[in-house]
Motif scaffolding. Structure first.
Motif, PDB file in Angstrom:
ATOM      1  N   THR A  39       0.837  -1.206   0.000  1.00 14.45           N
ATOM      2  CA  THR A  39       0.000   0.000   0.000  1.00 14.45           C
ATOM      3  C   THR A  39       0.868   1.251   0.000  1.00 14.45           C
ATOM      4  N   LEU A  40       1.863   1.272   0.879  1.00 13.74           N
ATOM      5  CA  LEU A  40       2.744   2.432   0.960  1.00 13.74           C
ATOM      6  C   LEU A  40       3.501   2.640  -0.348  1.00 13.74           C
ATOM      7  N   PHE A  41       3.948   1.561  -0.948  1.00 16.35           N
ATOM      8  CA  PHE A  41       4.689   1.674  -2.205  1.00 16.35           C
ATOM      9  C   PHE A  41       3.785   2.176  -3.323  1.00 16.35           C
ATOM     10  N   MET A  42       2.535   1.691  -3.364  1.00 17.37           N
ATOM     11  CA  MET A  42       1.615   2.131  -4.420  1.00 17.37           C
ATOM     12  C   MET A  42       1.274   3.608  -4.250  1.00 17.37           C
ATOM     13  N   VAL A  43       1.105   4.051  -3.008  1.00 17.42           N
ATOM     14  CA  VAL A  43       0.841   5.476  -2.763  1.00 17.42           C
ATOM     15  C   VAL A  43       2.019   6.320  -3.237  1.00 17.42           C
ATOM     16  N   ALA A  44       3.231   5.905  -2.860  1.00 19.10           N
ATOM     17  CA  ALA A  44       4.423   6.648  -3.282  1.00 19.10           C
ATOM     18  C   ALA A  44       4.554   6.656  -4.796  1.00 19.10           C
ATOM     19  N   TRP A  45       4.247   5.534  -5.434  1.00 19.04           N
ATOM     20  CA  TRP A  45       4.336   5.439  -6.886  1.00 19.04           C
ATOM     21  C   TRP A  45       3.336   6.385  -7.550  1.00 19.04           C
ATOM     22  N   SER A  46       2.125   6.467  -6.993  1.00 17.85           N
ATOM     23  CA  SER A  46       1.100   7.318  -7.601  1.00 17.85           C
ATOM     24  C   SER A  46       1.515   8.785  -7.583  1.00 17.85           C
ATOM     25  N   TYR A  47       2.274   9.192  -6.549  1.00 18.40           N
ATOM     26  CA  TYR A  47       2.680  10.597  -6.455  1.00 18.40           C
ATOM     27  C   TYR A  47       3.812  10.953  -7.417  1.00 18.40           C
ATOM     28  N   THR A  48       4.368   9.965  -8.098  1.00 20.42           N
ATOM     29  CA  THR A  48       5.361  10.248  -9.132  1.00 20.42           C
ATOM     30  C   THR A  48       4.693  10.586 -10.463  1.00 20.42           C
ATOM     31  N   LEU A  49       3.358  10.441 -10.515  1.00 21.15           N
ATOM     32  CA  LEU A  49       2.614  10.702 -11.748  1.00 21.15           C
ATOM     33  C   LEU A  49       1.915  12.051 -11.662  1.00 21.15           C
ATOM     34  N   PRO A  50       1.666  12.676 -12.792  1.00 22.92           N
ATOM     35  CA  PRO A  50       0.919  13.948 -12.772  1.00 22.92           C
ATOM     36  C   PRO A  50      -0.496  13.730 -12.272  1.00 22.92           C
ATOM     37  N   ARG A  51      -1.041  14.735 -11.610  1.00 25.81           N
ATOM     38  CA  ARG A  51      -2.436  14.658 -11.186  1.00 25.81           C
ATOM     39  C   ARG A  51      -3.340  14.507 -12.408  1.00 25.81           C
ATOM     40  N   THR A  53      -3.732  11.550 -13.804  1.00 24.37           N
ATOM     41  CA  THR A  53      -3.297  10.317 -14.480  1.00 24.37           C
ATOM     42  C   THR A  53      -3.046   9.200 -13.470  1.00 24.37           C
ATOM     43  N   ARG A  54      -3.761   9.250 -12.351  1.00 19.53           N
ATOM     44  CA  ARG A  54      -3.508   8.281 -11.276  1.00 19.53           C
ATOM     45  C   ARG A  54      -4.682   7.342 -11.047  1.00 19.53           C
ATOM     46  N   PHE A  55      -5.601   7.280 -11.994  1.00 17.73           N
ATOM     47  CA  PHE A  55      -6.820   6.500 -11.775  1.00 17.73           C
ATOM     48  C   PHE A  55      -6.518   5.056 -11.407  1.00 17.73           C
ATOM     49  N   PHE A  56      -5.733   4.370 -12.214  1.00 18.30           N
ATOM     50  CA  PHE A  56      -5.450   2.958 -11.965  1.00 18.30           C
ATOM     51  C   PHE A  56      -4.629   2.777 -10.684  1.00 18.30           C
ATOM     52  N   HIS A  57      -3.690   3.676 -10.429  1.00 22.04           N
ATOM     53  CA  HIS A  57      -2.901   3.595  -9.208  1.00 22.04           C
ATOM     54  C   HIS A  57      -3.773   3.827  -7.970  1.00 22.04           C
ATOM     55  N   ASN A  58      -4.715   4.756  -8.076  1.00 18.52           N
ATOM     56  CA  ASN A  58      -5.584   5.032  -6.930  1.00 18.52           C
ATOM     57  C   ASN A  58      -6.505   3.855  -6.622  1.00 18.52           C
ATOM     58  N   ILE A  59      -7.055   3.217  -7.651  1.00 16.31           N
ATOM     59  CA  ILE A  59      -7.896   2.039  -7.431  1.00 16.31           C
ATOM     60  C   ILE A  59      -7.077   0.931  -6.774  1.00 16.31           C
ATOM     61  N   ALA A  60      -5.850   0.724  -7.260  1.00 19.29           N
ATOM     62  CA  ALA A  60      -4.983  -0.294  -6.662  1.00 19.29           C
ATOM     63  C   ALA A  60      -4.676   0.037  -5.205  1.00 19.29           C
TER      64      ALA A  60
END
Length: 289
Positions: A39-51, A53-60
């Motif tokens: 969970t922590l890694f996916m959250v950190a990964w999502s913040y490397t993307l532009p706002r 464009t995080r739909f799939f990362h946020n669902i995960a």
């Protein structure tokens, strides 16, 4: 009683004759740790993307966070209730049924399907219908597990029939739609959908051996479900999201629905103007995400 010395089982004593052991609790703590780190890694990964464009990362992230809380509860020997088993084993009459696991699946199963199906050209109504049938699968599993008589197998059949509908969407309707994001996404989807269909086929078998038939112990049930949840959780989610890393996000046809973002989710700019200039915005119908 040696299984109750120390750890979670001493703080929260089991409430049924047939319950998890200390080894089962330790396994659940291990799964919890994997889910929490993922969970922590996916959250950190999502913040490397532009706002935007995080739909799939946020669902995960939602799926992993829900699983983390669920496994914390089960590892702590919380979230279970004793139910009279239809088939007693030895001198035991009641078995621990973990309703917290079904709460996890009630949230995560439709989210997993949304994650997959939003990569296709299926309409929003078709996706929501598939998600509804996934709720039927989970609710029937829970009600059946809580039913002490042979009527539990009626709920089992209803759940399996609903699962067939889910599979028909994943393997039948989904691949035949138009993939605006390209053939590479279609190939990845077909592989992912086949994988999810195969793994979800193992859940009813586990149910029949565990909550249904009382064949395997609650500890064996925890190991079985834990492995499946790890496969459909961190393993599949990171694989699927990673496969979308080079796909033009605009090709999915998403937009935020905010007035300030404009009709195409481009910060108030139209197509061919501003940050999304030159990018395909797709022709899909799944908007407002």
């Amino acid at each position: 009683m040696s299984d109750l010395t120390g750890g979670s089982l001493s703080q929260n004593p089991p409430n049924a004759d047939r319950h998890i052991t200390t080894g089962g609790s330790d396994w659940l703590w291990a799964v919890f740790a994997v889910m929490a780190l993922s969970t922590l890694f996916m959250v950190a990964w999502s913040y490397t993307l532009p706002r935007g464009t995080r739909f799939f990362h946020n669902i995960a992230t939602l799926i992993l966070a829900t699983a983390t809380i669920s496994y914390f509860s089960m590892a702590s020997d919380l979230g279970a209730t004793p139910v009279l088993a239809e088939f007693s084993r030895g001198n035991t009459s009641t078995r621990q049924i973990w309703f917290v696991r079904y709460i996890q699946w009630f949230i995560n199963f439709p989210l997993l399907l949304i994650l997959l199906l939003f990569a296709t050209g299926l309409s929003l109504s078709d996706i929501l219908t598939t998600a509804f049938f996934s709720w039927i699968v989970v609710v029937c599993g829970l009600v059946g597990a809580l039913t002490p008589s042979t009527y539990k197998w009626g709920y089992f059949v209803f759940g399996v029939l609903a699962l067939f509908y889910v599979w028909s969407s994943l393997l039948g309707h989904g691949p035949r739609t138009t993939f605006n994001a390209g053939t590479s996404v279609r190939t990845g989807y077909v592989r992912g959908a086949g994988f999810v269909a195969f793994i979800t086929m193992l859940y009813p078998i586990a149910w029949g051996c565990g909550e249904g038939g009382n064949v395997i112990s609650p500890t064996g049930e925890m190991i079985w479900y834990g492995i499946l949840d790890l496969i459909l959780g961190p393993m599949f989610l990171f694989f699927f999201v990673f496969g979308l890393r080079n796909v033009d996000y605009g090709a999915f046809g998403f937009h935020s629905g905010k007035y300030s973002d404009g009709a195409y989710g481009s910060g108030g700019y139209g197509p061919g103007v501003g940050p999304n200039a030159g990018r395909s915005v797709g022709t899909g119908t799944k908007a407002n995400v």
